[in-house]
Design a protein around this motif. Structure first.
Motif, short mmCIF file in Angstrom:
data_model
loop_
_atom_site.label_atom_id
_atom_site.label_comp_id
_atom_site.label_asym_id
_atom_site.label_seq_id
_atom_site.Cartn_x
_atom_site.Cartn_y
_atom_site.Cartn_z
N LEU A 72 1.96 1.73 -4.45
CA LEU A 72 1.54 3.09 -5.28
C LEU A 72 1.08 2.67 -6.92
O LEU A 72 1.55 1.93 -7.45
CB LEU A 72 2.41 3.83 -5.12
N HIS A 78 -3.70 8.56 -5.82
CA HIS A 78 -2.69 8.59 -5.84
C HIS A 78 -1.46 10.16 -6.41
O HIS A 78 -1.28 10.84 -6.04
CB HIS A 78 -2.09 7.16 -6.25
N ARG A 81 -2.97 13.07 -4.28
CA ARG A 81 -2.28 13.18 -3.13
C ARG A 81 -0.86 13.39 -2.81
O ARG A 81 -0.71 14.07 -2.47
CB ARG A 81 -2.34 11.51 -2.40
#
Length: 306
Positions: A72, A78, A81
């Motif tokens: 990550l 990210h 998300r």
């Protein structure tokens, strides 16, 4: 330099009208159609709330440095998300409150030991967090009719959440209790609930609303502040103490009741050291579960107070 706001001053985007709308879509059209509605909502919030987006990326950067194997980073994708996971957790919250989460979709860990402690005639204190979705533990109240749960919340939205809870499930055995500080009156009220065999749930990963005492612990490789109140409360209630974690893996909710030990006790001169040790132990267990479900950490504010 502008000062960071306390988390309690930040606007809660899961307000009454929004929850009603999303829940109506969920009930009428199902989860798959609901995702279509979530994308524009999440996109707007992610773009409009720079403070929460900054906090998300700060967390992801720390996580990437602490555990590189997670693959990550603090990139925008990210972070987006991360927000999508939060939105889906709100839907799971609604589903749990309304009784729409099937017991077969839930895996319990440590439930038998908790029920054994309750069977001894007294309740237990559960130290929760903003990792995952602790509200899903109300499924346990549906499965075990004798189990009653009181959740301490620190926001002004508690009354709205209680009304929604009663609207969707009038017979719910979960009650939300708004508190701004843990004082003698609060401790007495909770002691009564413990004596009646209830479960009391309190999140131990956010600093007090009224600026109460905190202590510093190591979390994801840096110093972070935790409230003292929940750990002092664990000593005052003199009951079994558990950590509560509920994370979602492979579309199943995994509810973990991890026994932290018997009631905390100390002599007066040892209290500070005992509380610090209890808080550090909680932080280490929270860190372990956070790494196992990294995008389910939902503290969208400056947690490390940088």
């Amino acid at each position: 330099m502008t000062s960071q706001r306390h988390w309690s001053q930040m606007q809660d985007w899961s307000l009454d009208w929004g929850m009603r709308l999303l829940f109506a879509v969920y009930r009428r059209c199902g989860r798959r159609m609901l995702q279509v509605f979530l994308y524009p909502v999440v996109s707007y919030y992610w773009l409009a709330n720079a403070e929460a987006r900054r906090a998300s990326r700060d967390y992801l950067a720390r996580l990437a440095a602490f555990e590189p194997d997670l693959k990550l980073s603090a990139c925008l994708f990210h972070s987006y998300r991360h927000f999508l996971n939060f939105a889906n957790a709100i839907i799971d919250k609604l589903a749990a409150w309304s009784g729409l989460i099937d017991i077969n979709d839930v895996e319990f860990v440590g439930r038998e030991q908790l029920l054994a402690d309750l069977g001894a005639g007294r309740g237990a204190l559960l130290l929760a967090s903003h990792l995952g979705n602790p509200e899903v533990c109300r499924v346990m109240a549906d499965r075990d009719a004798a189990v009653k749960i009181t959740v301490l919340v620190h926001t002004k939205h508690a009354a709205k959440f209680n009304r929604l809870l009663r609207l969707y499930n009038p017979g719910s055995a979960m009650n939300l209790l708004q508190v701004t500080e843990i004082n003698a009156a609060t401790a007495m009220l909770l002691a009564e609930k413990i004596e009646q065999g209830e479960l009391v749930v309190i999140a131990a990963d956010r600093t007090p609303v009224n600026g109460g005492r905190t202590l510093s612990v190591d979390f994801l490789g840096a110093a972070a502040k935790l409230p003292i109140g929940p750990f002092v409360l664990a000593g005052l209630l003199k009951c079994p103490v558990y950590y509560l974690f509920c994370i979602k893996q492979d579309n199943r909710h995994r509810i973990v009741f991890e026994r932290a030990g018997d009631a905390l006790s100390w002599r007066r001169e040892q209290r500070d050291a005992a509380v610090r040790q209890a808080a550090s132990q909680y932080a280490q267990r929270l860190q372990t579960y956070t790494v196992s479900a990294p995008l389910q950490w939902f503290n969208f504010y400056d947690f490390w107070q940088t």
